[in-house]
Design a protein around this motif. Structure first.
Motif, PDB file in Angstrom:
ATOM      1  N   CYS A   1      -5.717   3.931  -1.814  1.00  0.00           N
ATOM      2  CA  CYS A   1      -4.632   3.574  -0.699  1.00  0.00           C
ATOM      3  C   CYS A   1      -3.874   2.276  -0.355  1.00  0.00           C
ATOM      4  O   CYS A   1      -5.000   1.116  -1.246  1.00  0.00           O
ATOM      5  CB  CYS A   1      -4.863   4.026   0.786  1.00  0.00           C
ATOM      6  SG  CYS A   1      -6.145   3.056   1.520  1.00  0.00           S
ATOM      7  N   VAL A   2      -2.842   1.938  -0.236  1.00  0.00           N
ATOM      8  CA  VAL A   2      -2.051   0.574  -0.197  1.00  0.00           C
ATOM      9  C   VAL A   2      -2.382   0.417   1.253  1.00  0.00           C
ATOM     10  O   VAL A   2      -1.959   1.335   2.253  1.00  0.00           O
ATOM     11  CB  VAL A   2      -0.827   0.629  -0.809  1.00  0.00           C
ATOM     12  CG1 VAL A   2      -0.424  -0.670  -0.649  1.00  0.00           C
ATOM     13  CG2 VAL A   2      -0.921   1.122  -2.280  1.00  0.00           C
ATOM     14  N   ILE A   3      -2.756  -0.779   1.628  1.00  0.00           N
ATOM     15  CA  ILE A   3      -2.634  -1.085   3.070  1.00  0.00           C
ATOM     16  C   ILE A   3      -1.776  -2.345   3.251  1.00  0.00           C
ATOM     17  O   ILE A   3      -1.941  -3.345   2.404  1.00  0.00           O
ATOM     18  CB  ILE A   3      -4.126  -1.470   3.521  1.00  0.00           C
ATOM     19  CG1 ILE A   3      -5.087  -0.313   3.206  1.00  0.00           C
ATOM     20  CG2 ILE A   3      -4.291  -2.099   4.757  1.00  0.00           C
ATOM     21  CD1 ILE A   3      -6.788  -0.429   3.547  1.00  0.00           C
ATOM     22  N   ILE A   4      -1.154  -2.287   4.500  1.00  0.00           N
ATOM     23  CA  ILE A   4      -0.464  -3.427   4.897  1.00  0.00           C
ATOM     24  C   ILE A   4      -1.008  -3.995   6.376  1.00  0.00           C
ATOM     25  O   ILE A   4      -1.067  -2.883   7.276  1.00  0.00           O
ATOM     26  CB  ILE A   4       1.048  -3.219   4.818  1.00  0.00           C
ATOM     27  CG1 ILE A   4       1.614  -2.953   3.401  1.00  0.00           C
ATOM     28  CG2 ILE A   4       1.814  -4.405   5.644  1.00  0.00           C
ATOM     29  CD1 ILE A   4       3.144  -2.385   2.999  1.00  0.00           C
ATOM     30  N   GLY A   5      -1.095  -5.083   6.643  1.00  0.00           N
ATOM     31  CA  GLY A   5      -1.911  -5.376   8.017  1.00  0.00           C
ATOM     32  C   GLY A   5      -1.457  -6.568   8.692  1.00  0.00           C
ATOM     33  O   GLY A   5      -0.802  -7.461   8.189  1.00  0.00           O
TER      34      GLY A   5
END
Length: 423
Positions: free
Chosen positions: A222-226
């Motif tokens: 998955c790709v995560i933006i935080g």
């Protein structure tokens, strides 16, 4: 009259409503019942007669739960080796303006790299038209409205009732956005509960072909933006902490990117997640627990990008989309800077930070996952002097929503270029 008697008298005269019920043990899962009328002047007075020691003040204000201040914690001050200190020492470190990671109980997580297979090359940009279409949907007015709500809480301290309420506001806002999603866009949202009151919030664009589709490997990363949702006044956790820049700006930056992607009907090939972490100011506690669960369940993470402070522009400084270059995945950082140059109208640059320092991306990076960080400017030269105080407000002349919007564009580009887009 000794100093303790003077302090007790001061409390009774200056603010008669302080009681031992203000604070409760973090293990009880009860949020702090903070009275917002407690003034900075009172805290300053108590510090002045107690050797400027926030722990002594907390023992005075909250004698019923003073024992928790002696609980041992394994703390790693950025740039130094981890050492055993106490819960009370966190207050002292914050008072000195020192950032740290609380590694208590997670020594095993960072002792060995859980994920060691890192990419050294990243894909060529191929979704320029899609990304630019989504970026046209970004709205500064939405960001202003959201940050106005977020900074209206007394503080967003991870153990306070306000920290819980502000997290629920973010969750409700995400649900409101999702309610307007096109029928063929699949999104899930969860409240990620912790061992402390404030939960993190995770919204996930599900893979278009379905989790078990033959067209997709179930173990696809998955790709995560935080960003981190909490705020803290480093003088005392009782005091107001609007946290407009740190990290309200990052919170609304990725919230607006999320909203625009939903409106545009984003249907990724890979799962794309937006994380709003709790308790970053307490030593990256929220993101560490998220990482621990992902490791436990063998969830794959392909790339992670953290936005911590995106809106402060000092006088006579050119607004620059800045990527941190220390303690990050270097190939991914280089790719991120090239991607940002494509989609942002601002200059893009790299900047160093103290060795071992960073935001929630550090929880991923130290575990071996490809993780990077973007920020408003060079932290060693242009750091916002108002963070962690009552003055971290959105009405300051140096606070620029236009600058923050450039980071929303970068977040959209990161999501689409690495998550893909199924027409």
């Amino acid at each position: 009259m000794n100093s303790r008697m003077k302090a007790i008298l001061s409390i009774s005269l200056l603010f008669p409503f302080v009681s031992a019920s203000i604070f409760r043990s973090p293990n009880s899962q009860q949020a702090l019942q903070v009275n917002p009328q407690i003034s900075e002047a009172l805290i300053d007075h108590l510090l002045a007669i107690h050797d400027d020691d926030p722990v002594k003040v907390m023992r005075l204000v909250d004698p019923a739960n003073a024992a928790e201040l002696d609980e041992p914690r394994l703390l790693q001050v950025f740039g130094k080796e981890a050492v055993w200190m106490t819960e009370g020492d966190k207050l002292r470190l914050r008072k000195k303006g020192l950032s740290f990671m609380d590694l208590t109980g997670r020594e095993h997580l960072f002792g060995a790299k859980v994920s060691s297979a890192k990419q050294t090359t990243w894909p060529d940009l191929r979704y320029q038209e899609k990304v630019k279409e989504v970026n046209q949907l970004l709205k500064i007015d939405e960001m202003k409205y959201n940050l106005g709500n977020l900074t209206s809480f007394h503080n967003r301290y991870y153990r306070s009732e306000f920290g819980v309420q502000s997290s629920r506001w973010i969750y409700d806002k995400v649900i409101q956005i999702i309610s307007n999603a096109p029928p063929n866009v699949y999104i899930s949202v969860e409240t990620f509960t912790h061992t402390f009151p404030q939960p993190s919030v995770i919204a996930r664009f599900e893979p278009t072909f379905g989790r078990l589709s033959e067209r997709r490997d179930f173990t696809s990363p998955c790709v995560i933006i935080g960003a981190h949702q909490d705020s803290a006044n480093y003088k005392s956790p009782i005091l107001p902490a609007p946290g407009a820049d740190d990290d309200g700006s990052g919170t609304v930056t990725i919230l607006e990117a999320f909203r625009a992607l939903v409106e545009a009907g984003f249907r990724p090939e890979l799962p794309v997640e937006f994380h709003w972490y709790a308790a970053e100011e307490a030593g990256l506690l929220g993101s560490q627990e998220v990482v621990e669960e992902y490791v436990k369940h063998q969830k794959q993470v392909g790339a992670m990008l953290q936005f911590d402070m995106t809106a402060y522009v000092p006088p006579d400084v050119t607004p620059t989309v800045t990527f941190i270059t220390t303690d990050v995945d270097t190939p991914l950082t280089n790719w991120g800077m090239a991607m940002a140059s494509e989609y942002s109208s601002s200059p893009v640059a790299g900047a160093e930070l103290f060795v071992g320092a960073g935001s929630d991306h550090m929880s991923w990076h130290q575990t071996g996952f490809p993780a990077i960080s973007a920020s408003e400017g060079d932290p060693l030269k242009d750091l916002n002097p108002h963070i962690h105080t009552v003055m971290d407000r959105m009405d300051l002349k140096e606070f620029s929503f236009e600058h923050a919007l450039e980071f929303s564009k970068v977040a959209v580009g990161f999501a689409v270029e690495l998550g893909g887009w199924v027409n």
